[in-house]
Design a protein around this motif. Structure first.
Motif, PDB file in Angstrom:
ATOM      1  N   MET A  88       0.840  -1.195   0.000  1.00  0.00           N
ATOM      2  CA  MET A  88       0.000   0.000   0.000  1.00  0.00           C
ATOM      3  C   MET A  88       0.881   1.252   0.000  1.00  0.00           C
ATOM      4  SD  MET A  88      -3.066  -1.078  -0.129  1.00  0.00           S
ATOM      5  CE  MET A  88      -3.981   0.395   0.204  1.00  0.00           C
ATOM      6  N   PRO A  89       0.539   2.263  -0.796  1.00  0.00           N
ATOM      7  CA  PRO A  89       1.315   3.510  -0.782  1.00  0.00           C
ATOM      8  C   PRO A  89       1.131   4.246   0.546  1.00  0.00           C
ATOM      9  CG  PRO A  89      -0.628   3.752  -2.147  1.00  0.00           C
ATOM     10  CD  PRO A  89      -0.579   2.318  -1.733  1.00  0.00           C
ATOM     11  N   VAL A  90       2.176   4.970   0.950  1.00  0.00           N
ATOM     12  CA  VAL A  90       2.115   5.723   2.198  1.00  0.00           C
ATOM     13  C   VAL A  90       1.976   7.229   1.959  1.00  0.00           C
ATOM     14  CG1 VAL A  90       3.346   4.003   3.558  1.00  0.00           C
ATOM     15  CG2 VAL A  90       4.635   5.797   2.385  1.00  0.00           C
ATOM     16  N   ARG A  91       2.152   7.661   0.716  1.00  0.00           N
ATOM     17  CA  ARG A  91       1.934   9.075   0.385  1.00  0.00           C
ATOM     18  C   ARG A  91       1.741   9.234  -1.122  1.00  0.00           C
ATOM     19  NH1 ARG A  91       7.361   8.574   1.327  1.00  0.00           N
ATOM     20  NH2 ARG A  91       8.757   9.502  -0.203  1.00  0.00           N
ATOM     21  N   LYS A  92       1.193  10.388  -1.482  1.00  0.00           N
ATOM     22  CA  LYS A  92       1.000  10.743  -2.885  1.00  0.00           C
ATOM     23  C   LYS A  92       1.569  12.143  -3.058  1.00  0.00           C
ATOM     24  CE  LYS A  92      -2.509  10.964  -6.511  1.00  0.00           C
ATOM     25  NZ  LYS A  92      -3.927  10.780  -6.837  1.00  0.00           N
ATOM     26  N   GLU A 123      -3.090  -1.032   7.193  1.00  0.00           N
ATOM     27  CA  GLU A 123      -3.670  -1.682   6.010  1.00  0.00           C
ATOM     28  C   GLU A 123      -3.957  -0.678   4.891  1.00  0.00           C
ATOM     29  OE1 GLU A 123      -5.149  -2.116   9.131  1.00  0.00           O
ATOM     30  OE2 GLU A 123      -4.030  -3.960   9.508  1.00  0.00           O
ATOM     31  N   ASP A 124      -4.313   0.563   5.249  1.00  0.00           N
ATOM     32  CA  ASP A 124      -4.657   1.581   4.257  1.00  0.00           C
ATOM     33  C   ASP A 124      -4.166   2.950   4.741  1.00  0.00           C
ATOM     34  OD1 ASP A 124      -5.642   3.043   2.162  1.00  0.00           O
ATOM     35  OD2 ASP A 124      -7.757   2.649   2.597  1.00  0.00           O
ATOM     36  N   PRO A 125      -2.870   3.226   4.585  1.00  0.00           N
ATOM     37  CA  PRO A 125      -2.306   4.461   5.111  1.00  0.00           C
ATOM     38  C   PRO A 125      -2.954   5.743   4.571  1.00  0.00           C
ATOM     39  CG  PRO A 125      -0.561   2.963   4.480  1.00  0.00           C
ATOM     40  CD  PRO A 125      -1.847   2.366   3.996  1.00  0.00           C
ATOM     41  N   LEU A 126      -3.403   5.726   3.318  1.00  0.00           N
ATOM     42  CA  LEU A 126      -3.967   6.940   2.734  1.00  0.00           C
ATOM     43  C   LEU A 126      -5.481   7.069   2.956  1.00  0.00           C
ATOM     44  CD1 LEU A 126      -1.885   7.254  -0.539  1.00  0.00           C
ATOM     45  CD2 LEU A 126      -1.759   8.673   1.513  1.00  0.00           C
ATOM     46  N   ASP A 127      -6.042   6.210   3.816  1.00  0.00           N
ATOM     47  CA  ASP A 127      -7.443   6.360   4.194  1.00  0.00           C
ATOM     48  C   ASP A 127      -7.648   7.722   4.854  1.00  0.00           C
ATOM     49  OD1 ASP A 127     -10.149   5.568   4.697  1.00  0.00           O
ATOM     50  OD2 ASP A 127      -9.562   5.213   6.788  1.00  0.00           O
ATOM     51  N   LYS A 128      -6.638   8.183   5.598  1.00  0.00           N
ATOM     52  CA  LYS A 128      -6.591   9.528   6.175  1.00  0.00           C
ATOM     53  C   LYS A 128      -5.239  10.100   5.773  1.00  0.00           C
ATOM     54  CE  LYS A 128      -9.090   8.226  10.330  1.00  0.00           C
ATOM     55  NZ  LYS A 128      -8.946   8.035  11.785  1.00  0.00           N
ATOM     56  N   TYR A 129      -5.185  11.408   5.602  1.00  0.00           N
ATOM     57  CA  TYR A 129      -3.916  12.024   5.202  1.00  0.00           C
ATOM     58  C   TYR A 129      -3.844  13.469   5.648  1.00  0.00           C
ATOM     59  CZ  TYR A 129      -6.725  13.983   1.386  1.00  0.00           C
ATOM     60  OH  TYR A 129      -7.678  14.629   0.666  1.00  0.00           O
ATOM     61  N   ASP A 130      -2.635  13.969   5.768  1.00  0.00           N
ATOM     62  CA  ASP A 130      -2.432  15.392   5.972  1.00  0.00           C
ATOM     63  C   ASP A 130      -1.608  15.920   4.799  1.00  0.00           C
ATOM     64  OD1 ASP A 130       0.082  14.401   6.590  1.00  0.00           O
ATOM     65  OD2 ASP A 130       0.343  15.653   8.349  1.00  0.00           O
ATOM     66  N   LEU A 131      -1.541  17.230   4.667  1.00  0.00           N
ATOM     67  CA  LEU A 131      -0.872  17.845   3.524  1.00  0.00           C
ATOM     68  C   LEU A 131       0.372  18.602   3.932  1.00  0.00           C
ATOM     69  CD1 LEU A 131      -3.910  19.313   1.553  1.00  0.00           C
ATOM     70  CD2 LEU A 131      -2.647  17.221   1.072  1.00  0.00           C
ATOM     71  N   VAL A 132       1.383  18.496   3.090  1.00  0.00           N
ATOM     72  CA  VAL A 132       2.617  19.281   3.249  1.00  0.00           C
ATOM     73  C   VAL A 132       2.888  19.958   1.915  1.00  0.00           C
ATOM     74  CG1 VAL A 132       5.086  19.208   3.747  1.00  0.00           C
ATOM     75  CG2 VAL A 132       3.524  17.632   4.935  1.00  0.00           C
ATOM     76  N   LEU A 133       2.940  21.278   1.923  1.00  0.00           N
ATOM     77  CA  LEU A 133       3.229  22.060   0.724  1.00  0.00           C
ATOM     78  C   LEU A 133       4.648  22.608   0.833  1.00  0.00           C
ATOM     79  CD1 LEU A 133       2.192  23.451  -1.902  1.00  0.00           C
ATOM     80  CD2 LEU A 133       1.524  25.367  -0.456  1.00  0.00           C
ATOM     81  N   VAL A 134       5.470  22.341  -0.191  1.00  0.00           N
ATOM     82  CA  VAL A 134       6.858  22.785  -0.203  1.00  0.00           C
ATOM     83  C   VAL A 134       7.100  23.596  -1.478  1.00  0.00           C
ATOM     84  CG1 VAL A 134       9.275  22.074  -0.243  1.00  0.00           C
ATOM     85  CG2 VAL A 134       7.604  20.783   1.118  1.00  0.00           C
TER      86      VAL A 134
END
Length: 136
Positions: A88-92, A123-134
């Motif tokens: 499963m991916p951990v970030r996009k 099992e599904d890391p991207l079910d919830k996410y936070d954002l980082v803008l760089v």
């Protein structure tokens, strides 16, 4: 590639430039400061739980509302944890650039990326996410 027609437009006044022409006439430092100020509400103390990437869409809407000339520089990328056996991916990540005319008439370019970092379950890391803008 402006996604104005695809994204939900927010109707509000912006403080980026008094003549409404986006970033033209700004220094890089002023542009970065303005973008961080305008997007802070989407990247600070906020966890998203949706299937349609509403968080990143809020950032793109902000860019459009600020009348920025921006484009994606490559397709979004899913990233995986190299130390985990999970598939499963951990970030996009989304990569973009902003082009504008600086205060001395020279064309300037600001590069950046937006990361949706997984805050969900193992099992599904991207079910919830936070954002980082760089911006760099």
């Amino acid at each position: 590639m402006r996604l104005t027609g695809y994204l939900i437009e927010e109707k509000r006044k912006t403080s980026i430039n008094s003549d409404g022409m986006g970033a033209d006439g700004m220094t890089k430092a002023k542009l970065k400061s303005t973008i961080y100020k305008e997007t802070k509400k989407y990247t600070t103390n906020k966890i998203y739980k949706d299937r349609y990437w509403e968080g990143p869409q809020s950032i793109w809407n902000t860019f459009n509302n600020l009348n920025l000339n921006w484009n994606f520089t490559r397709s979004p990328e899913y990233k995986y944890d190299k130390q985990s056996s999970s598939k499963m991916p951990v970030r996009k990540e989304w990569y973009f650039e902003i082009i504008w005319e600086g205060p001395k008439g020279k064309m300037l370019k600001q590069m950046g990326y937006l990361t949706a970092a997984g805050a969900g379950s193992v099992e599904d890391p991207l079910d919830k996410y936070d954002l980082v803008l760089v911006l760099f």
